[in-house]
Design a protein around this motif. Structure first.
Motif, PDB file in Angstrom:
ATOM      1  N   UNK A  29     -24.416  -1.758   9.357  1.00  0.00           N
ATOM      2  CA  UNK A  29     -23.495  -2.678   8.682  1.00  0.00           C
ATOM      3  C   UNK A  29     -22.291  -1.881   8.188  1.00  0.00           C
ATOM      4  N   UNK A  30     -21.114  -2.417   8.430  1.00  0.00           N
ATOM      5  CA  UNK A  30     -19.881  -1.682   8.165  1.00  0.00           C
ATOM      6  C   UNK A  30     -18.939  -2.490   7.265  1.00  0.00           C
ATOM      7  N   UNK A  31     -18.321  -1.804   6.324  1.00  0.00           N
ATOM      8  CA  UNK A  31     -17.273  -2.421   5.508  1.00  0.00           C
ATOM      9  C   UNK A  31     -16.017  -2.533   6.370  1.00  0.00           C
ATOM     10  N   UNK A  32     -15.663  -3.745   6.747  1.00  0.00           N
ATOM     11  CA  UNK A  32     -14.573  -3.942   7.702  1.00  0.00           C
ATOM     12  C   UNK A  32     -13.232  -4.257   7.041  1.00  0.00           C
ATOM     13  N   UNK A  33     -13.269  -4.813   5.813  1.00  0.00           N
ATOM     14  CA  UNK A  33     -12.022  -5.152   5.130  1.00  0.00           C
ATOM     15  C   UNK A  33     -12.179  -4.934   3.628  1.00  0.00           C
ATOM     16  N   UNK A  34     -11.075  -4.470   3.006  1.00  0.00           N
ATOM     17  CA  UNK A  34     -10.994  -4.312   1.549  1.00  0.00           C
ATOM     18  C   UNK A  34      -9.756  -5.074   1.084  1.00  0.00           C
ATOM     19  N   UNK A  35      -9.917  -5.916   0.064  1.00  0.00           N
ATOM     20  CA  UNK A  35      -8.808  -6.735  -0.423  1.00  0.00           C
ATOM     21  C   UNK A  35      -8.683  -6.648  -1.940  1.00  0.00           C
ATOM     22  N   UNK A  36      -7.450  -6.634  -2.408  1.00  0.00           N
ATOM     23  CA  UNK A  36      -7.165  -6.796  -3.837  1.00  0.00           C
ATOM     24  C   UNK A  36      -6.142  -7.909  -3.990  1.00  0.00           C
TER      25      UNK A  36
ATOM     26  N   UNK B 269      -3.047 -11.883  -1.462  1.00  0.00           N
ATOM     27  CA  UNK B 269      -3.883 -10.697  -1.449  1.00  0.00           C
ATOM     28  C   UNK B 269      -3.274  -9.583  -0.620  1.00  0.00           C
ATOM     29  N   UNK B 270      -3.813  -8.385  -0.798  1.00  0.00           N
ATOM     30  CA  UNK B 270      -3.351  -7.205  -0.083  1.00  0.00           C
ATOM     31  C   UNK B 270      -4.549  -6.518   0.544  1.00  0.00           C
ATOM     32  N   UNK B 271      -4.498  -6.288   1.846  1.00  0.00           N
ATOM     33  CA  UNK B 271      -5.566  -5.560   2.524  1.00  0.00           C
ATOM     34  C   UNK B 271      -5.287  -4.063   2.441  1.00  0.00           C
ATOM     35  N   UNK B 272      -6.284  -3.296   2.034  1.00  0.00           N
ATOM     36  CA  UNK B 272      -6.135  -1.858   1.846  1.00  0.00           C
ATOM     37  C   UNK B 272      -7.094  -1.097   2.753  1.00  0.00           C
ATOM     38  N   UNK B 273      -6.694   0.112   3.131  1.00  0.00           N
ATOM     39  CA  UNK B 273      -7.579   0.981   3.910  1.00  0.00           C
ATOM     40  C   UNK B 273      -8.613   1.638   3.008  1.00  0.00           C
ATOM     41  N   UNK B 274      -8.247   1.851   1.751  1.00  0.00           N
ATOM     42  CA  UNK B 274      -9.187   2.399   0.782  1.00  0.00           C
ATOM     43  C   UNK B 274      -8.779   1.957  -0.613  1.00  0.00           C
ATOM     44  N   UNK B 275      -9.722   1.994  -1.541  1.00  0.00           N
ATOM     45  CA  UNK B 275      -9.439   1.544  -2.903  1.00  0.00           C
ATOM     46  C   UNK B 275     -10.382   2.241  -3.870  1.00  0.00           C
TER      47      UNK B 275
ATOM     48  N   UNK C 210      -9.212  -1.116  -8.423  1.00  0.00           N
ATOM     49  CA  UNK C 210      -7.944  -0.780  -9.069  1.00  0.00           C
ATOM     50  C   UNK C 210      -6.856  -1.783  -8.641  1.00  0.00           C
ATOM     51  N   UNK C 211      -6.134  -2.283  -9.594  1.00  0.00           N
ATOM     52  CA  UNK C 211      -5.037  -3.255  -9.424  1.00  0.00           C
ATOM     53  C   UNK C 211      -5.522  -4.698  -9.218  1.00  0.00           C
ATOM     54  N   UNK C 212      -6.823  -4.906  -9.020  1.00  0.00           N
ATOM     55  CA  UNK C 212      -7.275  -6.257  -8.670  1.00  0.00           C
ATOM     56  C   UNK C 212      -7.257  -7.185  -9.887  1.00  0.00           C
ATOM     57  N   UNK C 213      -6.420  -8.195  -9.830  1.00  0.00           N
ATOM     58  CA  UNK C 213      -6.299  -9.236 -10.852  1.00  0.00           C
ATOM     59  C   UNK C 213      -6.120  -8.675 -12.264  1.00  0.00           C
TER      60      UNK C 213
ATOM     61  N   UNK D 289       2.421 -10.408  -2.628  1.00  0.00           N
ATOM     62  CA  UNK D 289       2.475  -9.249  -3.513  1.00  0.00           C
ATOM     63  C   UNK D 289       2.275  -7.984  -2.686  1.00  0.00           C
ATOM     64  N   UNK D 290       3.065  -6.942  -2.980  1.00  0.00           N
ATOM     65  CA  UNK D 290       2.899  -5.641  -2.340  1.00  0.00           C
ATOM     66  C   UNK D 290       2.752  -4.579  -3.417  1.00  0.00           C
ATOM     67  N   UNK D 291       1.989  -3.535  -3.099  1.00  0.00           N
ATOM     68  CA  UNK D 291       1.865  -2.391  -3.997  1.00  0.00           C
ATOM     69  C   UNK D 291       2.873  -1.325  -3.576  1.00  0.00           C
ATOM     70  N   UNK D 292       3.855  -1.058  -4.440  1.00  0.00           N
ATOM     71  CA  UNK D 292       4.833  -0.003  -4.192  1.00  0.00           C
ATOM     72  C   UNK D 292       4.533   1.177  -5.114  1.00  0.00           C
ATOM     73  N   UNK D 293       5.242   2.264  -4.917  1.00  0.00           N
ATOM     74  CA  UNK D 293       5.008   3.452  -5.741  1.00  0.00           C
ATOM     75  C   UNK D 293       5.375   3.218  -7.197  1.00  0.00           C
TER      76      UNK D 293
END
Length: 264
Positions: A1-8, A16-22, A30-33, A58-62
């Motif tokens: 079983x594999x973690x295929x998607x991560x969302x915040x 929502x924003x799909x992330x490669x790692x969180x 982190x950052x979720x709601x 919404x986007x996460x910028x620096x």
């Protein structure tokens, strides 16, 4: 079983924003709601009433969040991670009364103009605590501005099963999960109690009861009867429609797409 998607979902009920790692935190990824929009009575608002919110991305910028309205993408607002106005405000989210702080007047003006209401954006500081339902979360875990619990997991097979019953398939975005898992049977997550994703441990606390927000198309903001109508025909428990599982985290660390999931 594999973690295929991560969302915040940094701002409650916006895109929502799909992330490669969180990074995991007690009250959610982190950052979720951590941000929420409130009305003149300091009460939270959501797509349930303001369907137009589905069109705000919404986007996460620096340096902060970039919030944009899809029909008018050239007119975004930047929300700094560290609040500028930072005025304390007591807000209401469902049955909870929570301490928050305002963020910046530019964001307030932008949201008020876009949604045609007098609104403010607030943030949950680390000093604010909102307890998850102690009937299910046994260790007094805190939660962000999420509806009820810090984490939500759904298997791709469960969505595939649902889509096989629908006239028009829908995307997982309707259900706003944090984690999507592949390599399972449909609704296998209903039987899980403890899971390890990568080297981090999570505890399943309860099934997630679904509401009318799932009937709003995230691409168009149009509201229909599906998928609740179909889900109610085979996923109803005690007059509630269940899809996905709420979780709390036991370990703080980093989670990545492709991590293996182990049930124990």
């Amino acid at each position: 079983m594999i973690l295929s998607e991560i969302w915040v979902y940094p701002v409650k009920s916006l895109g929502g924003i799909r992330l490669a790692e969180a990074k995991t935190e007690e009250r959610g990824l982190q950052y979720d709601r951590r941000w929420m929009i409130i009305d003149e009575n300091d009460v939270f608002i959501t797509q349930r009433v303001f369907t137009k919110m589905a069109l705000i991305d919404v986007e996460l910028l620096s340096d902060g969040l970039r919030i944009s309205y899809r029909p008018e993408p050239k007119n975004p607002v930047i929300v700094p991670y560290k609040p500028v106005s930072s005025k304390p405000v007591t807000v209401t989210v469902w049955d909870d009364v929570v301490e928050a702080v305002t963020v910046c007047e530019e964001a307030d003006a932008w949201l008020s103009s876009t949604l045609n209401q007098n609104l403010r954006l607030v943030m949950m500081p680390d000093s604010s605590f909102r307890k998850a339902d102690t009937k299910y979360a046994k260790h007094e875990e805190n939660v962000s501005f999420a509806d009820a619990f810090p984490y939500l997991i759904i298997s791709q097979a469960s969505l595939d099963d649902l889509n096989s019953r629908l006239a028009e398939p829908i995307s997982m975005r309707r259900f706003r999960p944090n984690f999507v898992v592949t390599g399972t049977e449909a609704f296998a997550e209903d039987q899980w109690k403890n899971v390890m994703i990568g080297d981090l441990n999570f505890e399943i606390v309860k099934p997630c009861a679904r509401c009318v927000l799932t009937t709003i198309n995230p691409e168009t903001a149009e509201k229909g009867s599906e998928p609740l109508k179909t889900l109610a025909s085979y996923r109803r428990v005690n007059n509630k429609v269940m899809f996905g599982q709420n979780m709390v985290v036991k370990d703080i660390g980093t989670i990545k797409e492709g991590d293996q999931l182990v049930v124990y």
